[in-house]
Design a protein around this motif. Structure first.
Motif, PDB file in Angstrom:
ATOM      1  N   ASP A 176      -8.846 -36.063  26.631  1.00  0.00           N
ATOM      2  CA  ASP A 176      -9.961 -36.080  25.674  1.00  0.00           C
ATOM      3  C   ASP A 176     -11.044 -37.054  26.133  1.00  0.00           C
ATOM      4  O   ASP A 176     -12.228 -36.776  26.005  1.00  0.00           O
ATOM      5  N   GLY A 182     -18.608 -29.418  20.331  1.00  0.00           N
ATOM      6  CA  GLY A 182     -17.286 -29.364  19.732  1.00  0.00           C
ATOM      7  C   GLY A 182     -16.448 -30.590  20.044  1.00  0.00           C
ATOM      8  O   GLY A 182     -16.858 -31.469  20.801  1.00  0.00           O
ATOM      9  N   ARG A 242     -10.824 -32.547  21.922  1.00  0.00           N
ATOM     10  CA  ARG A 242      -9.462 -32.008  21.938  1.00  0.00           C
ATOM     11  C   ARG A 242      -9.461 -30.495  22.170  1.00  0.00           C
ATOM     12  O   ARG A 242      -8.583 -29.964  22.850  1.00  0.00           O
ATOM     13  N   ALA A 243     -10.450 -29.797  21.644  1.00  0.00           N
ATOM     14  CA  ALA A 243     -10.540 -28.355  21.871  1.00  0.00           C
ATOM     15  C   ALA A 243     -10.734 -28.066  23.357  1.00  0.00           C
ATOM     16  O   ALA A 243     -10.125 -27.134  23.906  1.00  0.00           O
ATOM     17  N   TRP A 244     -11.557 -28.857  24.025  1.00  0.00           N
ATOM     18  CA  TRP A 244     -11.776 -28.689  25.466  1.00  0.00           C
ATOM     19  C   TRP A 244     -10.512 -29.051  26.244  1.00  0.00           C
ATOM     20  O   TRP A 244     -10.179 -28.400  27.236  1.00  0.00           O
ATOM     21  N   THR A 245      -9.817 -30.082  25.792  1.00  0.00           N
ATOM     22  CA  THR A 245      -8.563 -30.482  26.444  1.00  0.00           C
ATOM     23  C   THR A 245      -7.556 -29.347  26.365  1.00  0.00           C
ATOM     24  O   THR A 245      -6.959 -28.958  27.375  1.00  0.00           O
ATOM     25  N   TYR A 246      -7.357 -28.824  25.177  1.00  0.00           N
ATOM     26  CA  TYR A 246      -6.394 -27.731  25.021  1.00  0.00           C
ATOM     27  C   TYR A 246      -6.853 -26.467  25.755  1.00  0.00           C
ATOM     28  O   TYR A 246      -6.047 -25.782  26.381  1.00  0.00           O
ATOM     29  N   GLY A 247      -8.146 -26.188  25.691  1.00  0.00           N
ATOM     30  CA  GLY A 247      -8.664 -25.013  26.385  1.00  0.00           C
ATOM     31  C   GLY A 247      -8.458 -25.091  27.893  1.00  0.00           C
ATOM     32  O   GLY A 247      -8.039 -24.112  28.528  1.00  0.00           O
TER      33      GLY A 247
END
Length: 126
Positions: A30, A39, A42-47
Motif C-alpha cells: 500500500d 482510489g 489497498r485496491a491497487w495492492t490487491y489488484g
C-alpha cells in the motif's frame, strides 16, 4: 529439465510468491502505491496481487505462456513508478532500508528482460 525449461517456471514462481505476498502482508505494498492513482491504495495492492497470480498461472501453462510473459514484461514496466515512489518515500529511512528501496529500481530491467526472454523462447517453439 534444462535451464530454458526451468526459466518460465521460476518466473511463474516469483510472480506467484509476489502475488500472494500482496494478500498476506498488504501494508508495505500500500505504501508504494503512487498517490496520484485514484482510489484507495489497498485496491491497487490487491489488484496487482491478482494480476501477478494470473500472470504466474499463464506463464506456468505452455499454451498461454507467450502472451502471459509479454504481459508480465509490460507489468514490470508498469509497476516501476511504485518502486520510484518507494525510493522517494524511504529516502530518510535508515541506510539499509534506503539502499533496498534504491536497489529495486535497476532490478526491474532484468525482470523485463527475463519475461521477454520467456516469451521469445516460446515463440521459437511454435
Amino acid at each position: 529439465m534444462t535451464r530454458s525449461e526451468r526459466s518460465p517456471l521460476l518466473l511463474a514462481g516469483l510472480l506467484a510468491a509476489a502475488g500472494a505476498a500482496h494478500f498476506a502482508a498488504p501494508r508495505p505494498f500500500d505504501a508504494t502505491i503512487p498517490r496520484r492513482l485514484p482510489g484507495p491504495p489497498r485496491a491497487w495492492t490487491y489488484g496487482s496481487g491478482v494480476l501477478e497470480l494470473a500472470l504466474a498461472a499463464g506463464i506456468a501453462v505452455p499454451r498461454t505462456r507467450t502472451v502471459a510473459a509479454k504481459v508480465a514484461a509490460a507489468f514490470f514496466v508498469g509497476v516501476f513508478p511504485a518502486n520510484v515512489q518507494m525510493a522517494v518515500d524511504w529516502r530518510h529511512r535508515p541506510a539499509p532500508l534506503r539502499t533496498a528501496a534504491l536497489a529495486r529500481l535497476p532490478l526491474q530491467v532484468p525482470l523485463v528482460l527475463w519475461a521477454r526472454g520467456v516469451a521469445r523462447s516460446e515463440e521459437g517453439r511454435s
